[in-house]
Design a protein around this motif. Structure first.
Motif, PDB file in Angstrom:
ATOM      1  N   ILE A  85      30.272 -11.347  40.449  1.00  0.00           N
ATOM      2  CA  ILE A  85      31.197 -10.395  40.907  1.00  0.00           C
ATOM      3  C   ILE A  85      30.621  -9.234  40.287  1.00  0.00           C
ATOM      4  N   TRP A  86      30.660  -8.186  41.270  1.00  0.00           N
ATOM      5  CA  TRP A  86      30.061  -6.877  40.925  1.00  0.00           C
ATOM      6  C   TRP A  86      31.194  -6.100  40.553  1.00  0.00           C
ATOM      7  N   VAL A  87      31.371  -5.631  39.680  1.00  0.00           N
ATOM      8  CA  VAL A  87      32.578  -4.770  38.939  1.00  0.00           C
ATOM      9  C   VAL A  87      31.867  -3.292  38.722  1.00  0.00           C
ATOM     10  N   GLN A  88      32.317  -2.433  39.521  1.00  0.00           N
ATOM     11  CA  GLN A  88      32.090  -1.077  39.597  1.00  0.00           C
ATOM     12  C   GLN A  88      33.066  -0.366  38.558  1.00  0.00           C
ATOM     13  N   GLY A 135      29.047  -3.322  36.083  1.00  0.00           N
ATOM     14  CA  GLY A 135      28.838  -4.513  35.439  1.00  0.00           C
ATOM     15  C   GLY A 135      29.063  -5.948  36.279  1.00  0.00           C
ATOM     16  N   TYR A 136      28.664  -6.990  35.621  1.00  0.00           N
ATOM     17  CA  TYR A 136      28.752  -8.116  36.336  1.00  0.00           C
ATOM     18  C   TYR A 136      29.664  -9.261  35.697  1.00  0.00           C
ATOM     19  N   VAL A 137      30.438 -10.196  36.626  1.00  0.00           N
ATOM     20  CA  VAL A 137      31.049 -11.286  35.962  1.00  0.00           C
ATOM     21  C   VAL A 137      30.512 -12.336  36.839  1.00  0.00           C
ATOM     22  N   VAL A 138      29.748 -13.207  36.051  1.00  0.00           N
ATOM     23  CA  VAL A 138      29.156 -14.394  36.684  1.00  0.00           C
ATOM     24  C   VAL A 138      29.872 -15.640  36.493  1.00  0.00           C
ATOM     25  N   GLY A 139      30.519 -16.206  37.544  1.00  0.00           N
ATOM     26  CA  GLY A 139      31.222 -17.415  37.540  1.00  0.00           C
ATOM     27  C   GLY A 139      30.115 -18.829  37.704  1.00  0.00           C
ATOM     28  N   LYS A 151      35.995  -0.856  41.909  1.00  0.00           N
ATOM     29  CA  LYS A 151      35.774  -1.683  43.080  1.00  0.00           C
ATOM     30  C   LYS A 151      35.007  -2.903  42.502  1.00  0.00           C
ATOM     31  N   THR A 152      35.319  -4.054  43.167  1.00  0.00           N
ATOM     32  CA  THR A 152      34.727  -5.290  42.814  1.00  0.00           C
ATOM     33  C   THR A 152      34.295  -5.821  44.160  1.00  0.00           C
ATOM     34  N   THR A 153      33.048  -6.423  44.091  1.00  0.00           N
ATOM     35  CA  THR A 153      32.586  -7.230  45.448  1.00  0.00           C
ATOM     36  C   THR A 153      32.205  -8.493  45.005  1.00  0.00           C
ATOM     37  N   SER A 154      32.191  -9.597  45.863  1.00  0.00           N
ATOM     38  CA  SER A 154      31.729 -10.736  45.520  1.00  0.00           C
ATOM     39  C   SER A 154      31.540 -11.588  46.926  1.00  0.00           C
ATOM     40  N   VAL A 155      30.817 -12.770  46.822  1.00  0.00           N
ATOM     41  CA  VAL A 155      30.692 -13.528  48.060  1.00  0.00           C
ATOM     42  C   VAL A 155      31.812 -13.676  48.799  1.00  0.00           C
ATOM     43  N   VAL A 156      33.202 -13.691  48.232  1.00  0.00           N
ATOM     44  CA  VAL A 156      34.224 -13.966  49.084  1.00  0.00           C
ATOM     45  C   VAL A 156      34.690 -12.942  50.068  1.00  0.00           C
ATOM     46  N   ARG A 185      39.034 -18.746  46.388  1.00  0.00           N
ATOM     47  CA  ARG A 185      40.364 -18.058  46.277  1.00  0.00           C
ATOM     48  C   ARG A 185      40.437 -17.809  44.676  1.00  0.00           C
ATOM     49  N   TYR A 186      40.049 -18.370  43.745  1.00  0.00           N
ATOM     50  CA  TYR A 186      39.957 -18.286  42.320  1.00  0.00           C
ATOM     51  C   TYR A 186      39.278 -16.917  42.111  1.00  0.00           C
ATOM     52  N   ILE A 187      37.946 -16.730  42.868  1.00  0.00           N
ATOM     53  CA  ILE A 187      37.209 -15.679  42.592  1.00  0.00           C
ATOM     54  C   ILE A 187      37.914 -14.194  43.174  1.00  0.00           C
ATOM     55  N   GLU A 188      38.453 -14.477  44.328  1.00  0.00           N
ATOM     56  CA  GLU A 188      39.344 -13.484  44.967  1.00  0.00           C
ATOM     57  C   GLU A 188      40.455 -13.016  43.837  1.00  0.00           C
ATOM     58  N   GLY A 189      41.268 -14.037  43.591  1.00  0.00           N
ATOM     59  CA  GLY A 189      42.146 -13.659  42.395  1.00  0.00           C
ATOM     60  C   GLY A 189      41.781 -12.994  41.330  1.00  0.00           C
ATOM     61  N   LEU A 190      40.700 -13.328  40.795  1.00  0.00           N
ATOM     62  CA  LEU A 190      40.092 -12.667  39.588  1.00  0.00           C
ATOM     63  C   LEU A 190      39.764 -11.374  40.055  1.00  0.00           C
ATOM     64  N   GLN A 191      39.148 -11.054  41.146  1.00  0.00           N
ATOM     65  CA  GLN A 191      39.019  -9.798  41.726  1.00  0.00           C
ATOM     66  C   GLN A 191      40.017  -8.650  41.661  1.00  0.00           C
ATOM     67  N   ARG A 192      41.104  -9.399  42.415  1.00  0.00           N
ATOM     68  CA  ARG A 192      42.374  -8.367  42.332  1.00  0.00           C
ATOM     69  C   ARG A 192      43.016  -8.101  40.759  1.00  0.00           C
ATOM     70  N   HIS A 193      42.698  -9.290  40.092  1.00  0.00           N
ATOM     71  CA  HIS A 193      43.267  -8.972  38.577  1.00  0.00           C
ATOM     72  C   HIS A 193      42.277  -7.947  38.079  1.00  0.00           C
TER      73      HIS A 193
END
Lengths: 258, 776
Positions: free
Chosen positions: B551-554, B454-458, B490-495, B473-481
């Motif tokens: 954000i890629w959400v596996q 799934g994707y989460v598009v900011g 797993k999540t993957t993003s530009v961050v 930092r926001y995207i990073e925080g969201l990934q950890r959440h």
């Protein structure tokens, strides 16, 4: 007896055409495309347009100096104007025909110069549809070349990489018989499907050197294309050797980059 | 009595009727070669639907693909050895050559971009350019893999025993074909490695392919069993075949019409033949009654017309109820649901017409002595089945209160079960646990980040915003959440790229495994990265203008509802951490989630509407709302009971179940219509003749028992016939077919039992209310 002689002569006739060999044409083409003049300068603006219609601009000054003959060493110096946040970034390449390039990049935001490994010449040049190889050339020896036909005052040459680790299986080039510039190139992937097309849209004569000032690379797979325009093109302007150094990478002289 | 005239005409000109029907059938058959098949459940939602438009847009913006196959390679001693790595290289190389594979974006050891710094030289290159030759090189590779968080759980499992090749597919490629090709490729490799081929397109396209095969196998088997059971019941091959033909003709006509109108056959409409076979069994009531009538007056033609007189009304109304129930689906939103509804409604109408023309016509061809023989055995007093039916009905009649209380208790328990039902669809679970498709998925989800994507598009409100440290930092925080959710692997993003660059440029110092201080640094890092990386690396995670980040959400399961959890988690995070960015879900997992909601809830809505429509038709049929309610109770009870069980068993309300709910409507109500219709006829007859000699209650009980024994036999026959044919499906390799089989068998049995026990019980219990204004 005379009949046989005529037949024999007729058979010999095409040999004159054969004197023009495919590697010869490619070599001549590279000389015109990449080695014209002692040195060269241009303001390059690249417009990368992806499938959705979104655009990205790259603007840079490119300086080149030749060392030695055609297909000898070359040095490149690039200064970026666009995108805005990379302004002042500079990029330098020492190109050697027989071994890997040396590359340096200056990152102004952290005031750091870094060597960059030059692994794959097929990787994208600054995120465009052109590869490093498209910009600085490919070793003639790496491919098998053959003239497959002639049309519209062009030699059509098929170049197939000798090693199988390339992402394309062969390339067709339409090389103008008069100025030896490539007018069009078609890249075929491993499934033998056309996927990348190069076209030269505008050619200008600058200081006696025919120069492609507008070119486009289109990627049929991704649906993106990159349009490149050369302005302020000049040849034989007397670029000093000292320009191509880490010192000037950090502080590029204005007279060359503007 | 217009219909009767059709019956009379058919009896008088049987050959003409048969010829007309044969010719019409041939005409419809000529349409069959034009058939178009669409097994992609995705197409249940039109291309113009919001979710598809949005997903297309996201795919375009980030250069993504609709579908991805994940190939797992595992070796119990770890994959980081020369042999296995050689296999990974060869397999990747072969996959890249497959047609339909998006070659440039295949991610494997040999193609995935790695950012490293070796002796001060920054290197952005594929992780593994050649198979390591020395142990030392393997150690280096191992180090590179495990120190880069972008690789762990994505292309290497934490224990180092499993790796994956991510194979995105070009638009329109068939996942099963490519999966089969990959299976061929891995077959060439010898050794102890195990290979797993997983992903939504594999499940979906394999299902599509297998489904049509199964339909081609099971429909004829069901038909054959049905024929055998019929022969056993009526001992006349000709009539058994006639009954069969009745179903066949309606199938040919309706499928022919569907094809002629240019509709492709979707998953749903492919089930239509089975449904029509189910609905066609209703004509068994005609047969049932016919033998009784023949025994009574020995005149074939007379018996036919009498039979149609007696059962005409219930047959007509059952057809009407069925047709109307399915026609309701025409008002739904999803096109294949509409097509399906229209198809079955049309077929039901055809079946009804055939019941009044073709079947009577065929009766005239049967030899009288044959009928006489069988009719002799049709005795409502002596037959074991009649005795059994009498007992059943008697239970309802004499132990009314017990029956009703037991019913009420079951009803309430079922309601509790229903409250547990989850509307969900998981195509991978349509395969059996030990099937290749499902076990591959299970294994991959256990060892790696997940096969579902799934994707989460900011989305920011200005260009370049994504490059700012606060956005990063926001995207990073969201990934950890998001990674806190158990279903997120797993999540993957530009961050992740930015952090990686930061660390590598600072001599691999873990202190720099963080978002840099300024926008300039981030911008220049990304530029530097893009100078050497595959262009898709960045394109997949940021848009061109740096306004949007992806954000890629596996996910570890294909459950449609998992994406709901992700969306909730995003909203939750946004609530506690305000940002100018907006976050929107997308991707295959999101599509499944929306599909689930739209298609399945559409079916739920349609089903409820159909229930109401059927009640209305019942009240027209009985010309009384009271009787309609009594007649409705077996249907309602069957439905509630079955769904109660579904809820308790923990089976999701998925696509096959949703389709079946409509079938239960069509079938369960039939029995009650026949029962009540015939009961009232009987009651009127007895009242006219014996009213003076018996008490009203006795008349009532007699009529009920007679109904249970005679039309009740038809009901039981119908149920057994159908249950027997469809129990075959329980042996199918795909769970939806097992579901269909089990569902139909239990539904037929339950609704027959409900009709024979509960209708008499309710009539007895409510007799004063029902007969307040006399018998109609």
């Amino acid at each position: 007896m005379l009949r046989y002689l005529i037949v024999l002569l007729a058979m010999l006739l095409p040999l004159k055409v054969f004197a023009i060999t495919a590697p010869g044409v490619i070599k001549k083409s590279q000389a015109v495309l990449l080695y014209s003049g002692k040195d060269f300068k241009a303001r390059v603006s690249m417009k990368i347009i992806i499938k959705s219609g979104q655009e990205r601009i790259r603007e840079l000054t490119m300086l080149r100096k030749n060392y030695g003959d055609v297909s000898g060493d070359q040095k490149y110096f690039m200064y970026f104007f666009q995108p805005a946040d990379v302004r002042n970034m500079t990029f330098m390449v020492y190109k050697y025909p027989t071994k890997d390039d040396d590359r340096w990049m200056f990152i102004p935001a952290i005031n750091m110069t870094r060597r960059i490994a030059a692994q794959d010449n097929r990787s994208s040049f600054v995120g465009s549809d052109f590869t490093y190889e498209d910009i600085s050339g490919r070793d003639i020896e790496n491919d098998d070349h053959s003239i497959i036909k002639e049309e519209n005052n062009c030699y059509v040459i098929k170049s197939a990489p000798k090693t199988g680790d390339m992402e394309y299986s062969y390339k067709l080039s339409w090389i103008d018989k008069t100025n030896f510039l490539p007018i069009k190139e078609e890249y075929y992937d491993k499934k033998n499907e056309l996927y990348k097309v190069f076209t030269a849209e505008e050619i200008k004569d600058i200081k006696g050197f025919p120069t492609i000032v507008k070119r486009t690379m289109t990627n049929l797979h991704t649906g993106s294309r990159t349009e490149v325009a050369f302005t302020k093109v000049d040849y034989n302007i007397g670029i000093e050797d000292s320009l191509f150094s880490e010192r000037f990478l950090k502080q590029p002289p204005k007279k060359w980059i503007e | 009595m217009k219909k009767l005239s059709l019956v009379e005409f058919s009896v008088n000109h049987p050959k003409l009727i048969v010829w007309i029907i044969v010719i019409l059938t041939i005409i419809f058959m000529t349409q069959f070669p034009k058939v178009k098949i669409d097994t992609n459940p995705k197409n249940m939602l039109p291309k113009t639907s919001d979710v598809r438009v949005w997903n297309d847009e996201v795919e375009k913006t980030f250069g993504l693909y609709e579908d991805m196959i994940v190939v797992g390679i595992s070796q119990e001693n770890g994959v980081l050895n020369r042999e296995t790595l050689g296999k990974i290289q060869r397999i990747t190389e072969d996959i890249l050559k497959l047609k339909g594979v998006a070659t440039r974006d295949v991610n494997s050891f040999t193609t995935i971009t790695n950012v490293t710094a070796e002796e001060d030289i920054l290197k952005v290159a594929p992780l593994m350019t050649g198979v390591p030759k020395t142990d030392n090189e393997i150690t280096v590779l191992k180090k590179m893999l495990f120190e880069n968080p972008m690789f762990v759980d994505r292309i290497i499992s934490k224990d180092g025993k499993t790796t994956a090749i991510y194979v995105p597919l070009e638009k329109g490629s068939n996942g099963k074909v490519i999966a089969d090709n990959i299976r061929e490729i891995v077959k060439k490799e010898k050794g102890i490695e195990k290979y797993y081929i997983a992903g939504d397109p594999v499940a979906r396209d394999t299902f599509g392919a297998v489904m049509f095969k199964l339909m081609a196998i099971f429909a004829p088997i069901a038909m054959f069993v049905m024929l055998a059971v019929r022969y056993f019941m009526f001992r006349d091959l000709f009539l058994s075949i006639t009954l069969m033909m009745d179903a066949m003709i309606s199938i040919v006509w309706s499928m022919g019409l569907l094809i002629a109108l240019g509709f492709p056959i979707h998953i749903m409409s492919s089930m239509a033949p089975v449904f029509l076979m189910a609905i066609a069994t209703d004509s068994i009531h005609i047969f049932n009654e016919f033998y009784f009538r023949y025994k009574e007056n020995k005149d074939k033609k007379r018996a036919i017309i009498d039979t149609m007189n007696a059962v005409g009304r219930p047959v007509r109304y059952t057809a009407l109820a069925t047709a109307a129930g399915f026609a309701v689906l025409l008002f739904m939103n999803i096109i294949p649901v509409k097509v399906f509804g229209g198809l079955i409604a049309f077929g039901a109408v055809i079946l009804r017409i055939l019941s009044f023309s073709f079947i009577p016509a065929m009766f005239t061809f049967v030899k009288e002595e044959n009928i006489a023989k069988i009719a002799a055995s049709e005795d409502i007093e002596s037959g074991w089945s009649s005795k059994f039916l009498k007992k059943l009905a008697g239970f309802g009649i004499y132990k009314t209160k017990t029956t009703v209380i037991v019913g009420l208790v079951l009803f309430i328990i079922s309601l509790i079960g229903i409250s547990k039902i989850v509307v969900n669809n998981n195509m991978v679970e349509w395969f059996k646990k030990n099937s290749e498709v499902r076990s591959a998925d299970t294994v991959m989800n256990q060892s790696l980040g997940g096969t579902s994507l799934g994707y989460v598009v900011g989305i920011a409100n200005e260009d370049e915003y994504i490059k700012t440290p606060e956005a990063m930092r926001y995207i990073e925080g969201l990934q950890r959440h998001l990674e806190k959710l158990p279903i997120v692997g797993k999540t993957t993003s530009v961050v992740d790229y930015v952090k990686r660059m930061n660390r590598v440029l600072h001599n691999n110092d873990p202190k720099y495994d963080s978002v840099p201080e300024t926008k300039e640094i981030i911008g220049q890092y990304l530029f530097l990265f893009s100078m050497s990386a595959k262009s898709s690396d960045l394109d997949n995670v940021v848009d061109f203008s740096f306004r949007k980040a992806n954000i890629w959400v596996q996910l570890k399961t294909w459950n449609a509802r998992t994406m709901e959890d992700v969306i909730k988690a995003v909203d939750e995070y946004k609530k506690t951490n305000p940002t100018p960015m907006e976050f929107k879900p997308s991707g295959p997992a999101y599509f499944n989630f929306i599909w689930n909601n739209e298609v399945l809830w559409d079916m739920v809505k349609g089903f409820i509407m159909a229930l109401i429509v059927v009640l209305i038709i019942l009240s027209f049929n009985f010309r009384s709302i009271k009787w309609a309610i009594v007649g409705y109770s077996p249907l309602l009870f069957t439905v509630i009971l079955i769904y109660g069980v579904v809820g308790f068993v923990g089976k999701d309300f998925d696509m096959p179940i949703s389709v079946l709910s409509c079938l239960s409507l069509g079938m369960a109500v039939d029995f009650a219509i026949h029962f009540i219709g015939r009961f009232k006829q009987r009651l009127a007859e007895i009242r006219n003749t014996e009213v003076r000699t018996k008490k009203p209650d006795e008349i009532l009980i007699d009529s009920l028992l007679w109904t249970a024994k005679r039309p009740g036999k038809g009901i039981m026959r119908n149920a057994v016939l159908f249950g027997a044919s469809f129990s075959v499906m329980i042996f199918a390799p795909l769970t939806p077919y097992i579901t269909v089989g089990a569902f139909i068998v239990s539904m037929m049995m339950l609704s027959a039992l409900m009709t024979i026990i509960y209708v008499p019980a309710l009539i007895m219990l409510l007799r004063s209310w029902l007969f307040k204004d006399g018998v109609k």
